[in-house]
Motif scaffolding. Structure first.
Motif, PDB file in Angstrom:
ATOM      1  N   ASP A 195       0.829  -1.207   0.000  1.00 43.24           N
ATOM      2  CA  ASP A 195       0.000   0.000   0.000  1.00 43.24           C
ATOM      3  C   ASP A 195       0.863   1.257   0.000  1.00 43.24           C
ATOM      4  O   ASP A 195       1.933   1.301   0.627  1.00 43.24           O
ATOM      5  CB  ASP A 195      -0.911   0.028   1.222  1.00 43.24           C
ATOM      6  CG  ASP A 195      -2.077  -0.945   1.088  1.00 43.24           C
ATOM      7  OD1 ASP A 195      -2.216  -1.552   0.013  1.00 43.24           O
ATOM      8  OD2 ASP A 195      -2.830  -1.099   2.065  1.00 43.24           O
ATOM      9  N   VAL A 196       0.390   2.271  -0.701  1.00 45.92           N
ATOM     10  CA  VAL A 196       1.039   3.583  -0.706  1.00 45.92           C
ATOM     11  C   VAL A 196       0.103   4.539   0.023  1.00 45.92           C
ATOM     12  O   VAL A 196      -0.968   4.880  -0.497  1.00 45.92           O
ATOM     13  CB  VAL A 196       1.292   4.082  -2.144  1.00 45.92           C
ATOM     14  CG1 VAL A 196       1.917   5.471  -2.121  1.00 45.92           C
ATOM     15  CG2 VAL A 196       2.183   3.107  -2.901  1.00 45.92           C
ATOM     16  N   PRO A 197       0.430   4.976   1.247  1.00 46.37           N
ATOM     17  CA  PRO A 197      -0.476   5.835   2.021  1.00 46.37           C
ATOM     18  C   PRO A 197      -0.833   7.106   1.249  1.00 46.37           C
ATOM     19  O   PRO A 197       0.022   7.717   0.601  1.00 46.37           O
ATOM     20  CB  PRO A 197       0.336   6.156   3.280  1.00 46.37           C
ATOM     21  CG  PRO A 197       1.360   5.073   3.367  1.00 46.37           C
ATOM     22  CD  PRO A 197       1.682   4.688   1.966  1.00 46.37           C
ATOM     23  N   PHE A 198      -2.097   7.487   1.332  1.00 47.04           N
ATOM     24  CA  PHE A 198      -2.563   8.692   0.654  1.00 47.04           C
ATOM     25  C   PHE A 198      -2.542   9.859   1.630  1.00 47.04           C
ATOM     26  O   PHE A 198      -3.493  10.122   2.349  1.00 47.04           O
ATOM     27  CB  PHE A 198      -3.970   8.474   0.102  1.00 47.04           C
ATOM     28  CG  PHE A 198      -4.538   9.675  -0.608  1.00 47.04           C
ATOM     29  CD1 PHE A 198      -3.714  10.561  -1.292  1.00 47.04           C
ATOM     30  CD2 PHE A 198      -5.904   9.908  -0.608  1.00 47.04           C
ATOM     31  CE1 PHE A 198      -4.230  11.671  -1.950  1.00 47.04           C
ATOM     32  CE2 PHE A 198      -6.442  11.003  -1.265  1.00 47.04           C
ATOM     33  CZ  PHE A 198      -5.611  11.890  -1.927  1.00 47.04           C
ATOM     34  N   THR A 199      -1.420  10.564   1.663  1.00 51.43           N
ATOM     35  CA  THR A 199      -1.293  11.772   2.478  1.00 51.43           C
ATOM     36  C   THR A 199      -1.712  12.949   1.600  1.00 51.43           C
ATOM     37  O   THR A 199      -0.880  13.604   0.967  1.00 51.43           O
ATOM     38  CB  THR A 199       0.148  11.940   2.990  1.00 51.43           C
ATOM     39  OG1 THR A 199       1.055  11.912   1.873  1.00 51.43           O
ATOM     40  CG2 THR A 199       0.521  10.805   3.930  1.00 51.43           C
ATOM     41  N   TRP A 200      -3.003  13.207   1.577  1.00 55.29           N
ATOM     42  CA  TRP A 200      -3.595  14.099   0.571  1.00 55.29           C
ATOM     43  C   TRP A 200      -3.067  15.528   0.651  1.00 55.29           C
ATOM     44  O   TRP A 200      -2.815  16.164  -0.382  1.00 55.29           O
ATOM     45  CB  TRP A 200      -5.115  14.082   0.674  1.00 55.29           C
ATOM     46  CG  TRP A 200      -5.669  14.466   2.007  1.00 55.29           C
ATOM     47  CD1 TRP A 200      -5.952  13.645   3.061  1.00 55.29           C
ATOM     48  CD2 TRP A 200      -5.997  15.795   2.439  1.00 55.29           C
ATOM     49  NE1 TRP A 200      -6.440  14.355   4.128  1.00 55.29           N
ATOM     50  CE2 TRP A 200      -6.488  15.681   3.775  1.00 55.29           C
ATOM     51  CE3 TRP A 200      -5.955  17.053   1.852  1.00 55.29           C
ATOM     52  CZ2 TRP A 200      -6.909  16.792   4.502  1.00 55.29           C
ATOM     53  CZ3 TRP A 200      -6.367  18.160   2.583  1.00 55.29           C
ATOM     54  CH2 TRP A 200      -6.831  18.024   3.874  1.00 55.29           C
TER      55      TRP A 200
ATOM     56  N   THR B  96       2.075  15.742   6.259  1.00 53.49           N
ATOM     57  CA  THR B  96       1.829  14.342   5.902  1.00 53.49           C
ATOM     58  C   THR B  96       1.021  13.602   6.961  1.00 53.49           C
ATOM     59  O   THR B  96       0.830  12.392   6.862  1.00 53.49           O
ATOM     60  CB  THR B  96       3.166  13.598   5.671  1.00 53.49           C
ATOM     61  OG1 THR B  96       3.962  13.669   6.859  1.00 53.49           O
ATOM     62  CG2 THR B  96       3.936  14.215   4.513  1.00 53.49           C
ATOM     63  N   ARG B  97       0.547  14.341   7.940  1.00 53.78           N
ATOM     64  CA  ARG B  97      -0.220  13.715   9.032  1.00 53.78           C
ATOM     65  C   ARG B  97      -1.607  13.280   8.561  1.00 53.78           C
ATOM     66  O   ARG B  97      -2.161  12.283   9.037  1.00 53.78           O
ATOM     67  CB  ARG B  97      -0.346  14.690  10.204  1.00 53.78           C
ATOM     68  CG  ARG B  97      -1.079  14.127  11.406  1.00 53.78           C
ATOM     69  CD  ARG B  97      -1.165  15.136  12.533  1.00 53.78           C
ATOM     70  NE  ARG B  97       0.159  15.551  12.979  1.00 53.78           N
ATOM     71  CZ  ARG B  97       0.605  16.799  12.947  1.00 53.78           C
ATOM     72  NH1 ARG B  97      -0.174  17.758  12.475  1.00 53.78           N
ATOM     73  NH2 ARG B  97       1.813  17.110  13.384  1.00 53.78           N
ATOM     74  N   HIS B  98      -2.184  14.040   7.641  1.00 52.01           N
ATOM     75  CA  HIS B  98      -3.559  13.790   7.205  1.00 52.01           C
ATOM     76  C   HIS B  98      -3.567  12.720   6.114  1.00 52.01           C
ATOM     77  O   HIS B  98      -3.009  12.919   5.030  1.00 52.01           O
ATOM     78  CB  HIS B  98      -4.181  15.079   6.685  1.00 52.01           C
ATOM     79  CG  HIS B  98      -4.062  16.227   7.645  1.00 52.01           C
ATOM     80  ND1 HIS B  98      -4.858  16.350   8.761  1.00 52.01           N
ATOM     81  CD2 HIS B  98      -3.202  17.288   7.669  1.00 52.01           C
ATOM     82  CE1 HIS B  98      -4.530  17.443   9.426  1.00 52.01           C
ATOM     83  NE2 HIS B  98      -3.521  18.029   8.780  1.00 52.01           N
TER      84      HIS B  98
END
Length: 358
Positions: free
Chosen positions: A69-74, A136-138
């Protein structure tokens, strides 16, 4: 360690050679659409994404590689992508473009490259880390677009490949530009490799194939990803300043190989020479490199990690970051290059043409 060095360097040398001979640079792909109304390199990038997407998901389906998975830090994708877009315009090249142009002897790219490494380290583990952590927290929910849509990844892959094929077909039907050619000085393979002009679409096909091969080569050393430029560039600086050999992974040798492969291609084609830009360009190169390092670190990748690899995986992170990289590139092209040329033209004496600022 031998596998990391050998496989990383091999992949990097081949990639650097292809990038240099095909003049494949993503900043040109995005910038030239509005700067000179030329979309050939933009289409070439789409080809590379489509080719890699088919190959990577085929390898994953066969169990030869493992996708994570590639985290989505929108928020990071939006802010970092836009900042990175500005950076590549000022630096005069994207992440891979900076590496391969450094291999050609362009000293401005060496300056941008150092600033890129510095910006990456400062953002990921230095004074700018609080900004990195805040942006990048969100995180969004799903990593992959097809998961959100509830469909197979092959639906998106085949639709995208069909769309790209249609765009290529329509483009190739247009009248070809007549490009003056010089009498060949080489013959046979040497002419094809070092002298003949490489078509952007052929170059893109080769880049896509190399990007596919990078996955099993990288995973053979324990690194579960394909091509990547930002983190290994920062790790190279970390190794130089700390001597900690744990930073020397497959991808570090990949980026070193890109410069070496570009040098081999430039020497063979007679294009290598040391070139020092003017002071204004040096300033742009350094500031652009810093913005590249900051933006790519926040966005989770550059025009390769996001714009080529994560887009081919159909991750939200890759596509959102890429859209904002394009937005940043276009706005910077307008402000820095197009408006700058207009001002210089307005200030030029009658009958004179203002020099290019970049």
């Amino acid at each position: 360690m031998f596998a990391k060095i050998g496989l990383g360097l091999l992949c990097g040398i081949v990639l650097g050679f292809v990038l240099q001979r095909g003049r494949f640079c993503v900043v040109s792909a995005y910038r030239d659409v509005i700067l000179v109304k030329d979309n050939r390199m933009f289409i070439a990038v789409l080809i590379a994404i489509a080719v890699q997407s088919i190959g990577v998901y085929a390898l994953a389906g066969l169990g030869l590689i493992q996708l994570t998975d590639v985290p989505f830090t929108w928020l990071g994708a939006i802010v970092g992508g836009f900042v990175f877009g500005w950076g590549i315009v000022l630096a005069g090249g994207c992440a891979t473009g900076t590496w391969y142009r450094a291999g050609e002897g362009l000293l401005g790219s060496w300056i941008a490259l150092f600033a890129y490494m510095l910006g990456t380290v400062a953002t990921k583990s230095g004074v700018l880390k609080p900004a990195h952590d805040a942006l990048t927290r969100h995180k969004g929910g799903d990593a992959f677009i097809y998961t959100t849509l509830g469909i197979s990844p092959w639906v998106l892959i085949l639709l995208f490949a069909a769309l790209v094929s249609l765009i290529v077909w329509r483009h190739l039907r247009q009248p070809a530009l007549v490009v003056p050619t010089l009498k060949p000085r080489k013959s046979g393979l040497a002419h094809l490799l070092f002298e003949k002009r490489w078509h952007p679409f052929v170059t893109a096909l080769l880049v896509g194939i190399i990007a596919i091969a990078a996955w099993p080569m990288s995973e053979a050393t324990g690194r579960m990803f394909g091509l990547g430029i930002t983190t290994p560039s920062g790790n190279l600086l970390r190794y130089i300043t700390t001597g900690d050999a744990t930073y020397l992974d497959w991808a570090v040798f990949l980026v070193l190989g890109i410069a070496l492969g570009s040098y081999i291609a430039a020497k063979g084609s007679g294009e290598f020479r040391w070139r020092l830009p003017d002071v204004k360009t040096i300033r742009h190169n350094f500031v652009g490199g810093l913005l590249m390092g900051f933006g790519a670190s926040i966005a989770g990748g550059c025009t390769i990690g996001n714009g080529l690899v994560n887009t081919s995986l159909f991750t939200w992170q890759g596509w959102v970051a890429t859209l904002f990289i394009i937005a940043g590139t276009w706005s910077a092209t307008y402000v820095v290059i197009m408006r700058g040329r207009r001002k210089e033209t307005a200030g030029a004496a009658p009958g004179q043409t203002a020099p290019l600022s970049m």
